[in-house]
Design a protein around this motif. Structure first.
Motif, PDB file in Angstrom:
ATOM      1  N   TYR A   1       0.856  -1.186   0.000  1.00 12.75           N
ATOM      2  CA  TYR A   1       0.000   0.000   0.000  1.00 12.75           C
ATOM      3  C   TYR A   1       0.891   1.235   0.000  1.00 12.75           C
ATOM      4  O   TYR A   1       1.837   1.316   0.783  1.00 12.75           O
ATOM      5  N   GLU A   2       0.570   2.197  -0.866  1.00 12.19           N
ATOM      6  CA  GLU A   2       1.322   3.450  -0.805  1.00 12.19           C
ATOM      7  C   GLU A   2       1.034   4.146   0.526  1.00 12.19           C
ATOM      8  O   GLU A   2       1.966   4.594   1.208  1.00 12.19           O
TER       9      GLU A   2
ATOM     10  N   VAL B   1       6.851   7.654  -0.624  1.00 14.92           N
ATOM     11  CA  VAL B   1       6.636   7.918   0.801  1.00 14.92           C
ATOM     12  C   VAL B   1       7.528   7.045   1.682  1.00 14.92           C
ATOM     13  O   VAL B   1       7.973   7.475   2.754  1.00 14.92           O
ATOM     14  N   HIS B   2       7.815   5.845   1.234  1.00 10.03           N
ATOM     15  CA  HIS B   2       8.668   4.959   2.023  1.00 10.03           C
ATOM     16  C   HIS B   2      10.096   5.529   2.139  1.00 10.03           C
ATOM     17  O   HIS B   2      10.716   5.477   3.208  1.00 10.03           O
TER      18      HIS B   2
ATOM     19  N   GLN C   1       6.521   2.841  10.468  1.00 13.34           N
ATOM     20  CA  GLN C   1       5.651   2.003   9.628  1.00 13.34           C
ATOM     21  C   GLN C   1       6.054   2.073   8.158  1.00 13.34           C
ATOM     22  O   GLN C   1       6.028   1.068   7.452  1.00 13.34           O
ATOM     23  N   TYR C   2       6.397   3.275   7.693  1.00 12.42           N
ATOM     24  CA  TYR C   2       6.728   3.465   6.283  1.00 12.42           C
ATOM     25  C   TYR C   2       8.209   3.230   5.993  1.00 12.42           C
ATOM     26  O   TYR C   2       8.575   2.894   4.858  1.00 12.42           O
TER      27      TYR C   2
ATOM     28  N   GLU D   1       1.312  14.668   0.553  1.00 15.46           N
ATOM     29  CA  GLU D   1       0.497  13.705   1.305  1.00 15.46           C
ATOM     30  C   GLU D   1       1.204  13.296   2.599  1.00 15.46           C
ATOM     31  O   GLU D   1       0.570  13.187   3.661  1.00 15.46           O
ATOM     32  N   TRP D   2       2.508  13.094   2.527  1.00 15.00           N
ATOM     33  CA  TRP D   2       3.259  12.677   3.715  1.00 15.00           C
ATOM     34  C   TRP D   2       3.241  13.773   4.783  1.00 15.00           C
ATOM     35  O   TRP D   2       3.063  13.497   5.973  1.00 15.00           O
TER      36      TRP D   2
END
Length: 387
Positions: free
Chosen positions: A237-238, A316-317, A370-371, A351-352
Protein backbone atom coordinates in the motif's frame (compact mmCIF):
# COMPACT_ATOMS: atom_id res chain seq x y z
CA UNK A 1 -20.99 -35.34 9.95
CA UNK A 2 -18.58 -33.07 8.06
CA UNK A 3 -15.39 -32.89 10.16
CA UNK A 4 -14.86 -29.30 8.98
CA UNK A 5 -18.46 -28.18 9.59
CA UNK A 6 -17.54 -25.60 12.23
CA UNK A 7 -14.90 -23.77 10.17
CA UNK A 8 -15.44 -24.32 6.45
CA UNK A 9 -16.97 -21.84 3.96
CA UNK A 10 -20.57 -22.38 2.93
CA UNK A 11 -21.24 -24.70 0.00
CA UNK A 12 -23.37 -23.82 -3.02
CA UNK A 13 -26.30 -25.79 -1.56
CA UNK A 14 -26.26 -23.54 1.52
CA UNK A 15 -26.15 -20.21 -0.32
CA UNK A 16 -29.93 -19.56 -0.78
CA UNK A 17 -30.73 -20.35 2.87
CA UNK A 18 -27.90 -18.19 4.23
CA UNK A 19 -28.84 -15.29 1.95
CA UNK A 20 -32.47 -15.49 3.13
CA UNK A 21 -31.27 -15.44 6.73
CA UNK A 22 -29.05 -12.42 6.08
CA UNK A 23 -31.78 -10.47 4.31
CA UNK A 24 -33.95 -10.83 7.41
CA UNK A 25 -31.17 -10.03 9.90
CA UNK A 26 -32.10 -6.86 11.81
CA UNK A 27 -28.51 -6.23 12.95
CA UNK A 28 -27.14 -6.36 9.40
CA UNK A 29 -29.92 -4.16 8.03
CA UNK A 30 -29.28 -1.63 10.80
CA UNK A 31 -25.57 -1.50 9.92
CA UNK A 32 -26.33 -1.03 6.22
CA UNK A 33 -28.90 1.67 6.98
CA UNK A 34 -26.39 3.54 9.12
CA UNK A 35 -23.65 3.19 6.49
CA UNK A 36 -25.86 4.33 3.60
CA UNK A 37 -27.92 6.96 5.45
CA UNK A 38 -25.95 7.96 8.58
CA UNK A 39 -28.19 10.91 9.49
CA UNK A 40 -31.51 9.19 8.86
CA UNK A 41 -30.75 5.69 10.18
CA UNK A 42 -31.68 6.61 13.78
CA UNK A 43 -35.06 8.30 13.44
CA UNK A 44 -36.10 6.51 10.23
CA UNK A 45 -34.46 3.12 10.69
CA UNK A 46 -37.88 1.44 10.93
CA UNK A 47 -38.57 2.62 7.36
CA UNK A 48 -35.09 2.29 5.83
CA UNK A 49 -34.42 -1.31 6.90
CA UNK A 50 -37.36 -2.86 4.98
CA UNK A 51 -36.46 -0.78 1.91
CA UNK A 52 -32.83 -1.94 2.05
CA UNK A 53 -33.96 -5.55 2.51
CA UNK A 54 -36.26 -5.24 -0.52
CA UNK A 55 -33.50 -3.83 -2.70
CA UNK A 56 -31.01 -6.49 -1.60
CA UNK A 57 -33.55 -9.23 -2.26
CA UNK A 58 -33.96 -7.95 -5.82
CA UNK A 59 -30.18 -7.96 -6.33
CA UNK A 60 -29.23 -11.17 -4.56
CA UNK A 61 -32.41 -13.19 -4.06
CA UNK A 62 -31.92 -15.35 -7.15
CA UNK A 63 -28.27 -16.26 -6.43
CA UNK A 64 -27.68 -19.94 -5.72
CA UNK A 65 -23.89 -20.46 -5.91
CA UNK A 66 -20.78 -18.92 -4.36
CA UNK A 67 -19.32 -18.19 -7.79
CA UNK A 68 -22.49 -16.35 -8.85
CA UNK A 69 -22.33 -14.31 -5.66
CA UNK A 70 -18.70 -13.33 -6.28
CA UNK A 71 -19.55 -12.39 -9.85
CA UNK A 72 -22.38 -10.20 -8.58
CA UNK A 73 -20.30 -8.39 -5.97
CA UNK A 74 -17.35 -7.87 -8.35
CA UNK A 75 -18.88 -4.54 -9.39
CA UNK A 76 -18.97 -3.33 -5.77
CA UNK A 77 -15.39 -4.44 -5.12
CA UNK A 78 -14.18 -2.71 -8.28
CA UNK A 79 -15.99 0.48 -7.31
CA UNK A 80 -14.51 0.38 -3.80
CA UNK A 81 -11.02 -0.10 -5.24
CA UNK A 82 -11.50 2.78 -7.68
CA UNK A 83 -12.77 5.16 -4.99
CA UNK A 84 -10.12 4.41 -2.36
CA UNK A 85 -6.99 3.96 -4.52
CA UNK A 86 -5.06 5.63 -7.31
CA UNK A 87 -4.93 2.30 -9.10
CA UNK A 88 -4.20 -1.33 -8.36
CA UNK A 89 -1.56 -3.34 -10.21
CA UNK A 90 -0.34 -6.90 -9.86
CA UNK A 91 2.52 -9.03 -11.11
CA UNK A 92 3.71 -12.64 -11.14
CA UNK A 93 0.38 -14.23 -12.12
CA UNK A 94 1.99 -15.79 -15.20
CA UNK A 95 4.00 -18.09 -12.93
CA UNK A 96 0.89 -19.97 -11.80
CA UNK A 97 -1.22 -22.47 -13.69
CA UNK A 98 -4.98 -22.18 -14.06
CA UNK A 99 -6.77 -25.11 -12.46
CA UNK A 100 -3.98 -25.64 -9.92
CA UNK A 101 -4.49 -24.94 -6.21
CA UNK A 102 -1.92 -22.95 -4.19
CA UNK A 103 -1.21 -21.84 -0.65
CA UNK A 104 -0.96 -18.04 -0.78
CA UNK A 105 1.10 -16.77 2.17
CA UNK A 106 0.93 -12.98 2.35
CA UNK A 107 2.13 -10.11 4.48
CA UNK A 108 -0.65 -8.61 6.60
CA UNK A 109 -1.44 -4.91 6.85
CA UNK A 110 -5.24 -4.63 6.59
CA UNK A 111 -7.92 -6.85 8.11
CA UNK A 112 -10.25 -7.07 5.10
CA UNK A 113 -8.46 -5.49 2.15
CA UNK A 114 -5.38 -7.77 2.16
CA UNK A 115 -7.33 -10.85 1.03
CA UNK A 116 -9.71 -8.64 -0.98
CA UNK A 117 -6.85 -7.28 -3.11
CA UNK A 118 -5.41 -10.78 -3.58
CA UNK A 119 -8.87 -11.96 -4.64
CA UNK A 120 -9.15 -8.94 -6.93
CA UNK A 121 -5.91 -9.86 -8.70
CA UNK A 122 -6.73 -13.55 -8.99
CA UNK A 123 -10.32 -12.92 -10.14
CA UNK A 124 -9.19 -10.54 -12.89
CA UNK A 125 -6.58 -13.08 -13.99
CA UNK A 126 -9.54 -15.44 -14.50
CA UNK A 127 -8.36 -17.95 -11.91
CA UNK A 128 -10.44 -19.43 -9.10
CA UNK A 129 -10.33 -17.25 -6.00
CA UNK A 130 -8.86 -18.80 -2.83
CA UNK A 131 -10.54 -19.74 0.42
CA UNK A 132 -9.63 -17.12 3.00
CA UNK A 133 -8.48 -17.66 6.59
CA UNK A 134 -10.16 -15.28 9.05
CA UNK A 135 -9.83 -15.14 12.84
CA UNK A 136 -12.90 -15.78 14.95
CA UNK A 137 -12.12 -12.60 16.92
CA UNK A 138 -13.55 -10.70 13.93
CA UNK A 139 -16.76 -12.73 13.83
CA UNK A 140 -18.45 -11.56 16.99
CA UNK A 141 -21.82 -11.05 15.29
CA UNK A 142 -23.58 -13.92 13.47
CA UNK A 143 -24.23 -11.92 10.29
CA UNK A 144 -20.49 -11.15 9.93
CA UNK A 145 -19.69 -14.86 10.12
CA UNK A 146 -22.38 -15.61 7.52
CA UNK A 147 -21.11 -12.92 5.15
CA UNK A 148 -17.51 -14.07 5.38
CA UNK A 149 -18.30 -17.78 5.00
CA UNK A 150 -20.44 -16.99 1.95
CA UNK A 151 -17.37 -15.38 0.40
CA UNK A 152 -15.17 -18.48 0.77
CA UNK A 153 -13.78 -17.64 4.22
CA UNK A 154 -12.94 -20.33 6.77
CA UNK A 155 -12.56 -19.75 10.49
CA UNK A 156 -9.34 -19.79 12.50
CA UNK A 157 -10.17 -20.23 16.21
CA UNK A 158 -7.82 -17.73 17.85
CA UNK A 159 -9.91 -16.92 20.92
CA UNK A 160 -9.52 -20.34 22.57
CA UNK A 161 -7.54 -20.22 25.80
CA UNK A 162 -7.07 -23.86 26.85
CA UNK A 163 -3.95 -25.57 25.50
CA UNK A 164 -5.85 -28.78 24.68
CA UNK A 165 -8.64 -26.89 22.90
CA UNK A 166 -6.12 -24.87 20.90
CA UNK A 167 -4.24 -27.99 19.86
CA UNK A 168 -7.45 -29.70 18.71
CA UNK A 169 -8.54 -26.61 16.77
CA UNK A 170 -5.18 -26.31 14.99
CA UNK A 171 -5.28 -30.00 14.14
CA UNK A 172 -8.63 -29.49 12.39
CA UNK A 173 -7.35 -26.32 10.70
CA UNK A 174 -4.27 -28.14 9.44
CA UNK A 175 -6.39 -30.98 8.07
CA UNK A 176 -8.75 -28.51 6.40
CA UNK A 177 -5.99 -26.58 4.63
CA UNK A 178 -4.42 -29.79 3.36
CA UNK A 179 -7.82 -31.20 2.32
CA UNK A 180 -8.76 -28.00 0.50
CA UNK A 181 -5.62 -27.91 -1.65
CA UNK A 182 -4.99 -31.64 -2.09
CA UNK A 183 -8.54 -33.00 -2.36
CA UNK A 184 -10.82 -30.09 -3.33
CA UNK A 185 -8.21 -28.40 -5.52
CA UNK A 186 -9.15 -25.08 -3.90
CA UNK A 187 -6.46 -22.52 -3.08
CA UNK A 188 -5.97 -21.04 0.39
CA UNK A 189 -5.03 -17.50 1.45
CA UNK A 190 -3.55 -17.04 4.90
CA UNK A 191 -1.52 -14.23 6.47
CA UNK A 192 2.14 -14.92 7.26
CA UNK A 193 1.50 -14.10 10.93
CA UNK A 194 -1.42 -13.59 13.29
CA UNK A 195 -2.34 -9.91 13.47
CA UNK A 196 -1.33 -7.02 11.25
CA UNK A 197 2.30 -5.89 11.03
CA UNK A 198 1.51 -2.52 12.62
CA UNK A 199 5.15 -1.43 12.70
CA UNK A 200 5.69 -2.26 9.01
CA UNK A 201 7.98 -5.21 9.85
CA UNK A 202 6.65 -8.12 7.77
CA UNK A 203 7.78 -11.45 9.26
CA UNK A 204 6.50 -15.01 8.87
CA UNK A 205 5.56 -16.84 12.06
CA UNK A 206 7.05 -20.34 11.79
CA UNK A 207 4.25 -21.64 14.06
CA UNK A 208 1.80 -21.15 11.18
CA UNK A 209 3.98 -23.34 8.96
CA UNK A 210 4.28 -25.99 11.67
CA UNK A 211 0.49 -25.98 12.04
CA UNK A 212 0.08 -27.00 8.42
CA UNK A 213 2.17 -30.10 9.09
CA UNK A 214 0.29 -31.13 12.23
CA UNK A 215 -2.26 -33.33 10.42
CA UNK A 216 0.30 -35.01 8.13
CA UNK A 217 2.79 -36.53 10.56
CA UNK A 218 3.35 -39.53 8.29
CA UNK A 219 5.11 -37.13 5.93
CA UNK A 220 8.12 -34.93 6.47
CA UNK A 221 7.59 -31.19 6.96
CA UNK A 222 9.12 -30.49 3.53
CA UNK A 223 6.88 -33.05 1.79
CA UNK A 224 3.72 -31.61 3.33
CA UNK A 225 4.53 -28.00 2.52
CA UNK A 226 5.70 -28.83 -1.00
CA UNK A 227 2.36 -30.53 -1.70
CA UNK A 228 0.59 -27.28 -0.77
CA UNK A 229 2.53 -25.33 -3.43
CA UNK A 230 3.25 -22.23 -1.28
CA UNK A 231 3.27 -18.86 -3.06
CA UNK A 232 4.75 -15.85 -1.22
CA UNK A 233 2.54 -12.78 -1.80
CA UNK A 234 3.64 -9.18 -1.26
CA UNK A 235 0.84 -6.63 -0.71
CA UNK A 236 2.08 -3.04 -0.97
CA UNK A 237 0.00 0.00 0.00
CA UNK A 238 1.32 3.45 -0.80
CA UNK A 239 -0.62 4.81 2.18
CA UNK A 240 -2.26 2.99 5.08
CA UNK A 241 -5.66 4.45 6.08
CA UNK A 242 -5.09 3.09 9.60
CA UNK A 243 -1.55 4.42 10.03
CA UNK A 244 -2.50 7.01 12.67
CA UNK A 245 -4.35 4.44 14.79
CA UNK A 246 -1.43 2.01 14.48
CA UNK A 247 1.04 4.72 15.54
CA UNK A 248 -1.12 5.51 18.57
CA UNK A 249 -1.28 1.83 19.55
CA UNK A 250 2.48 1.39 19.16
CA UNK A 251 3.12 4.48 21.31
CA UNK A 252 0.79 3.25 24.07
CA UNK A 253 2.41 -0.20 24.02
CA UNK A 254 5.90 1.33 24.17
CA UNK A 255 5.06 3.66 27.07
CA UNK A 256 2.76 1.45 29.16
CA UNK A 257 3.76 -2.07 28.15
CA UNK A 258 0.25 -3.06 27.08
CA UNK A 259 -2.69 -2.05 24.90
CA UNK A 260 -6.39 -2.86 25.31
CA UNK A 261 -8.71 -2.44 22.35
CA UNK A 262 -11.79 -0.29 22.84
CA UNK A 263 -15.18 -1.78 22.09
CA UNK A 264 -15.82 -1.69 18.34
CA UNK A 265 -12.19 -0.87 17.50
CA UNK A 266 -11.88 -3.75 15.02
CA UNK A 267 -15.10 -2.59 13.30
CA UNK A 268 -13.65 0.92 12.98
CA UNK A 269 -10.39 -0.45 11.55
CA UNK A 270 -12.29 -2.58 9.05
CA UNK A 271 -14.44 0.34 7.86
CA UNK A 272 -11.46 2.71 7.59
CA UNK A 273 -9.36 0.08 5.85
CA UNK A 274 -12.05 -0.44 3.22
CA UNK A 275 -13.01 3.18 2.54
CA UNK A 276 -9.82 5.11 3.42
CA UNK A 277 -7.40 6.48 0.83
CA UNK A 278 -4.58 4.08 -0.04
CA UNK A 279 -2.85 5.75 -2.96
CA UNK A 280 -1.44 3.08 -5.26
CA UNK A 281 -1.63 -0.62 -4.40
CA UNK A 282 0.50 -3.40 -5.84
CA UNK A 283 0.18 -7.16 -5.33
CA UNK A 284 3.14 -9.34 -6.32
CA UNK A 285 3.00 -13.14 -6.54
CA UNK A 286 6.42 -14.77 -6.25
CA UNK A 287 6.99 -18.11 -8.02
CA UNK A 288 5.59 -21.14 -6.17
CA UNK A 289 8.25 -22.46 -3.81
CA UNK A 290 9.69 -25.81 -4.90
CA UNK A 291 12.73 -26.08 -2.61
CA UNK A 292 11.24 -26.46 0.87
CA UNK A 293 13.62 -26.63 3.87
CA UNK A 294 13.02 -29.34 6.48
CA UNK A 295 12.97 -26.71 9.22
CA UNK A 296 9.97 -24.37 9.68
CA UNK A 297 12.15 -21.45 10.77
CA UNK A 298 14.31 -21.79 7.66
CA UNK A 299 11.20 -21.83 5.50
CA UNK A 300 9.87 -18.75 7.31
CA UNK A 301 13.13 -16.96 6.53
CA UNK A 302 12.89 -17.99 2.85
CA UNK A 303 9.31 -16.72 2.71
CA UNK A 304 10.36 -13.43 4.29
CA UNK A 305 13.04 -12.87 1.66
CA UNK A 306 10.56 -13.46 -1.17
CA UNK A 307 7.82 -11.29 0.34
CA UNK A 308 10.21 -8.43 1.10
CA UNK A 309 11.83 -8.57 -2.34
CA UNK A 310 8.39 -8.43 -3.96
CA UNK A 311 7.25 -5.44 -1.90
CA UNK A 312 6.85 -2.29 -4.01
CA UNK A 313 8.42 0.75 -2.37
CA UNK A 314 6.73 4.08 -3.13
CA UNK A 315 8.19 7.60 -2.66
CA UNK A 316 6.64 7.92 0.80
CA UNK A 317 8.67 4.96 2.02
CA UNK A 318 11.94 6.66 1.07
CA UNK A 319 10.77 9.97 2.56
CA UNK A 320 10.01 8.22 5.84
CA UNK A 321 13.31 6.32 5.81
CA UNK A 322 15.25 9.58 5.43
CA UNK A 323 13.56 10.81 8.65
CA UNK A 324 13.92 7.57 10.61
CA UNK A 325 16.26 7.64 13.58
CA UNK A 326 17.09 3.95 13.12
CA UNK A 327 18.16 4.08 9.49
CA UNK A 328 21.29 2.09 8.64
CA UNK A 329 23.89 4.06 6.61
CA UNK A 330 25.68 0.88 5.52
CA UNK A 331 22.64 -0.07 3.40
CA UNK A 332 23.26 2.86 1.04
CA UNK A 333 19.58 3.56 0.44
CA UNK A 334 19.19 6.22 -2.28
CA UNK A 335 17.27 9.42 -1.62
CA UNK A 336 13.74 9.66 -2.98
CA UNK A 337 14.69 12.32 -5.56
CA UNK A 338 17.19 9.89 -7.12
CA UNK A 339 14.44 7.36 -7.88
CA UNK A 340 11.27 9.32 -8.64
CA UNK A 341 10.27 12.18 -10.91
CA UNK A 342 9.66 15.70 -9.62
CA UNK A 343 5.88 15.63 -10.01
CA UNK A 344 5.45 12.20 -8.39
CA UNK A 345 7.72 13.18 -5.52
CA UNK A 346 5.97 16.52 -4.92
CA UNK A 347 2.62 14.74 -4.64
CA UNK A 348 4.09 12.25 -2.17
CA UNK A 349 5.70 15.00 -0.08
CA UNK A 350 2.37 16.83 0.15
CA UNK A 351 0.50 13.70 1.30
CA UNK A 352 3.26 12.68 3.71
CA UNK A 353 3.34 16.12 5.32
CA UNK A 354 -0.42 16.01 5.82
CA UNK A 355 -0.08 12.71 7.65
CA UNK A 356 2.80 13.95 9.79
CA UNK A 357 0.91 17.13 10.71
CA UNK A 358 -2.17 15.12 11.70
CA UNK A 359 -0.09 12.91 13.99
CA UNK A 360 0.67 13.95 17.61
CA UNK A 361 4.39 14.61 18.14
CA UNK A 362 4.82 11.68 20.52
CA UNK A 363 3.26 9.28 17.99
CA UNK A 364 5.32 10.43 15.00
CA UNK A 365 8.31 8.09 15.46
CA UNK A 366 5.90 5.15 15.17
CA UNK A 367 4.21 6.59 12.08
CA UNK A 368 7.62 7.07 10.44
CA UNK A 369 8.67 3.55 11.39
CA UNK A 370 5.65 2.00 9.63
CA UNK A 371 6.73 3.47 6.28
CA UNK A 372 10.50 3.23 6.80
CA UNK A 373 10.73 -0.40 7.91
CA UNK A 374 9.94 -1.92 4.45
CA UNK A 375 12.86 0.07 3.00
CA UNK A 376 15.25 -1.21 5.66
CA UNK A 377 14.07 -4.79 5.22
CA UNK A 378 14.19 -4.83 1.42
CA UNK A 379 17.65 -3.30 1.25
CA UNK A 380 18.95 -5.76 3.84
CA UNK A 381 17.63 -8.61 1.66
CA UNK A 382 19.28 -7.06 -1.42
CA UNK A 383 22.58 -6.80 0.46
CA UNK A 384 22.36 -10.40 1.64
CA UNK A 385 22.25 -9.31 5.28
CA UNK A 386 20.21 -11.02 8.01
CA UNK A 387 16.88 -9.40 8.84
Amino acid sequence: MDEFEAIRPYSDAEVPGVLNRLLADEALLAVLAHFRFPRLAGPLGWLLKPLIAFRLRRQFGSISTVEALQNRIEHYVDRTVERATDGTTYSGMEQMQRGCAYLFLANHRDIVMDPAFVNYAIFHAKMRTPRIAIGDNLLQRPFVSDLMRLNKSFIVHRSLVGRREKLAAYQVLSAYINHSIRNDNESIWIAQAEGRAKDGDDRTDSAILKMMHMSRKSESFAETLAALRPVPVSISYEYDPCDQAKARELYIRATTGTYSKAKGEDDTSIALGITGYKGRVHIHFSPPMTQIPEDAKQMAAALDRQILQGYRLFPVHYLAYAMWMKREPELQVPAAHELFGRQELAKAEDEWNKRLNACPNEHRPYLIQQYAMPVRNQYRVKAGLPL
